[in-house]
Design a protein around this motif. Structure first.
Motif, mmCIF file in Angstrom:
data_model
loop_
_atom_site.group_PDB
_atom_site.id
_atom_site.type_symbol
_atom_site.label_atom_id
_atom_site.label_comp_id
_atom_site.label_asym_id
_atom_site.label_seq_id
_atom_site.Cartn_x
_atom_site.Cartn_y
_atom_site.Cartn_z
ATOM 1 N N ASP A 58 41.434 36.211 8.529
ATOM 2 C CA ASP A 58 42.321 36.340 9.588
ATOM 3 C C ASP A 58 41.960 37.619 10.062
ATOM 4 N N GLN A 59 41.437 38.528 9.352
ATOM 5 C CA GLN A 59 40.980 39.941 9.757
ATOM 6 C C GLN A 59 39.700 40.112 10.046
ATOM 7 N N TYR A 60 39.059 39.054 9.893
ATOM 8 C CA TYR A 60 37.560 39.269 10.082
ATOM 9 C C TYR A 60 37.078 38.811 11.634
ATOM 10 N N THR A 61 36.058 39.377 12.039
ATOM 11 C CA THR A 61 35.326 39.079 13.460
ATOM 12 C C THR A 61 34.429 37.893 12.923
ATOM 13 N N ILE A 62 34.399 36.644 13.481
ATOM 14 C CA ILE A 62 33.959 35.522 13.134
ATOM 15 C C ILE A 62 32.692 35.070 14.085
ATOM 16 N N THR A 63 31.561 34.991 13.712
ATOM 17 C CA THR A 63 30.462 34.332 14.413
ATOM 18 C C THR A 63 30.212 32.770 13.854
ATOM 19 N N THR A 64 30.167 31.967 14.922
ATOM 20 C CA THR A 64 30.158 30.562 14.644
ATOM 21 C C THR A 64 28.555 30.316 14.499
ATOM 22 N N TYR A 65 28.102 29.326 13.486
ATOM 23 C CA TYR A 65 26.599 29.055 13.401
ATOM 24 C C TYR A 65 26.794 27.496 13.255
ATOM 25 N N ASP A 66 25.678 26.772 14.133
ATOM 26 C CA ASP A 66 25.395 25.567 13.908
ATOM 27 C C ASP A 66 24.806 25.094 12.592
ATOM 28 N N ALA A 67 25.394 24.424 11.733
ATOM 29 C CA ALA A 67 24.642 24.025 10.575
ATOM 30 C C ALA A 67 23.631 23.101 10.833
ATOM 31 N N ALA A 68 23.674 22.446 11.942
ATOM 32 C CA ALA A 68 22.510 21.544 12.295
ATOM 33 C C ALA A 68 21.256 21.851 12.249
ATOM 34 N N THR A 69 20.956 23.292 12.345
ATOM 35 C CA THR A 69 19.608 24.003 12.463
ATOM 36 C C THR A 69 19.139 24.354 11.079
ATOM 37 N N THR A 70 19.886 24.234 10.051
ATOM 38 C CA THR A 70 19.566 24.632 8.673
ATOM 39 C C THR A 70 19.616 23.141 7.847
ATOM 40 N N ILE A 71 19.148 23.324 6.598
ATOM 41 C CA ILE A 71 19.592 22.225 5.580
ATOM 42 C C ILE A 71 20.337 22.742 4.818
#
Length: 393
Positions: free
Chosen positions: A111-124
């Motif tokens: 909750d205290q972190y800055t979150i970057t969202t990553y699309d897992a469809a681009t990796t295995i």
């Protein structure tokens, strides 16, 4: 920077393979997950795993650390994001952390972190046991790029019948004569001091890791990996052997995964397709029921140190735990707990004393020692899995 691979939420869904190893030590493609991350990062890694495995796979924590979820395989984009992480920054896919920056002894509160969202469809991702074989072809292609970039293959001997030789790479000491290699559908990788014996027919994508052997006349279909120090004969399709395991004779293995120190007796056959062509359900240790794989083809999942006798027949979607010994006529049931001894006529408990005696002999044949730590881990697995053996004699 110090990089630490952690098991994550998928660890239990990857049993029985994670009974004896962290998620990072799973082999998919040519390399283990750890080896992939270390090649991409340019650094060695350590592990956060179950307490009973921690002595063999210890964590090294420094002042500044980046934790990486081992269920996610590296890509160039993901590695770039991870290397750019700053304090109190994390990368998430949906509600699951992929990687995050943490100081030594820091209590993590996302909750205290800055979150970057990553699309897992681009990796295995490797989140279920069946991911290991179903995504293996793609993983072979990715590992082949890493391992062969800027390097030249050893010369392919002229006696071999070769299609698309530009997609074939032989490491130093690899031996093959009078074989057929069809690399028109992807790469074929033959590891250091590995051998493909005469008359073998191989289709890509395929990986034969260091010091392993394909026996004479074998038929190997694509998306298959034979880990190091293994021997394989007969017919194999879309399967992964982690290493130190043998299927040395005729018989069929399809859409399957074998851990380490497994052995399939002569003419062992696995069914990988149900008679009614319905999607296969596979035993889940996590839910204690049969999970929907949504796959039409799914064969055998066999944990470390398990073995079967000659002419063994396995039903579609069979899961075998650690240190089981299966033999006899007929089809044994499709979930066989760790330390089971028997077959379709019934099972008794395979006592650790006898199982460890076999493990010592088997490992010594490869010049390795069955250590007190190995014994301690397998003793823990015996105790943890005893609930599945209720009703045995």
């Amino acid at each position: 920077m110090n990089y630490i691979l952690f098991d994550g939420a998928s660890r239990n869904a990857l049993l029985p393979f994670t009974y004896t190893r962290p998620v990072a030590e799973i082999r998919i493609g040519i390399l283990t997950i750890r080896e992939k991350w270390e090649k991409h990062l340019g650094y060695t890694t350590s592990t956060i795993t179950e307490d009973y495995l921690a002595e063999k796979f210890p964590m090294v924590e420094l002042d500044e650390n980046i934790m990486i979820n081992a269920s996610y395989l590296p890509t160039e984009d993901l590695v770039t994001l991870i290397k750019d992480l700053k304090p109190n920054h994390a990368i998430f896919c949906d509600d699951e952390p992929i990687a995050f920056y943490v100081l030594e002894d820091q209590e993590v509160d996302f909750d205290q972190y800055t979150i970057t969202t990553y699309d897992a469809a681009t990796t295995i991702t490797v989140k279920n046991t069946w991911d290991i074989f179903s995504k293996n072809g793609e993983a072979i292609r990715e590992d082949f790029k890493i391992l062969t970039a800027g390097r030249s293959s050893q010369k392919i001997p002229e006696s071999n019948n070769v299609i698309a030789p530009e997609n074939i790479f032989l490491e130093e000491g690899a031996k093959l004569e009078f074989t057929t290699l069809n690399a028109s559908n992807g790469p074929i990788y033959i590891g250091k001091d590995a051998e493909v014996m005469e008359g073998s027919i191989i289709r890509a994508p395929f990986a034969l890791c260091d010091h392993s052997t394909i026996k004479m006349g074998a038929k190997i279909y694509g998306d298959t990996t034979i880990g190091p120090y293994s021997k394989v004969g007969g017919e194999v399709t879309n399967s992964v052997l982690f290493g130190y395991s043998n299927k040395g004779h005729d018989g069929y293995l399809g859409n399957s995964v074998l851990g380490e120190w497994c052995n399939l007796g002569a003419d062992t056959n696995t069914s990988n397709l149900k008679n009614n062509y319905a999607p296969v359900r596979l035993w889940s240790y996590e839910t204690q029921g049969f999970a929907k794989t949504r796959l039409q083809f799914c064969g055998l999942m066999m944990g470390d140190h398990s073995k079967c006798g000659i002419n063994t027949m396995f039903n579609t979607g069979t899961v075998i735990g650690v240190s089981a010994n299966i033999f006899g006529s007929g089809f044994p049931r499709n979930f066989i707990p760790s330390y089971s001894w028997g077959g379709s006529a019934g099972f008794t408990t395979y006592l650790t004393k006898k199982a460890f005696e076999v493990a010592k002999v088997v490992m010594s044949r490869r010049g390795l020692e069955f250590t007190a730590l190995d014994e301690k881990i397998l003793e823990h697995v015996f105790e943890e899995t005893q609930t599945w053996r209720k009703g045995y004699e």
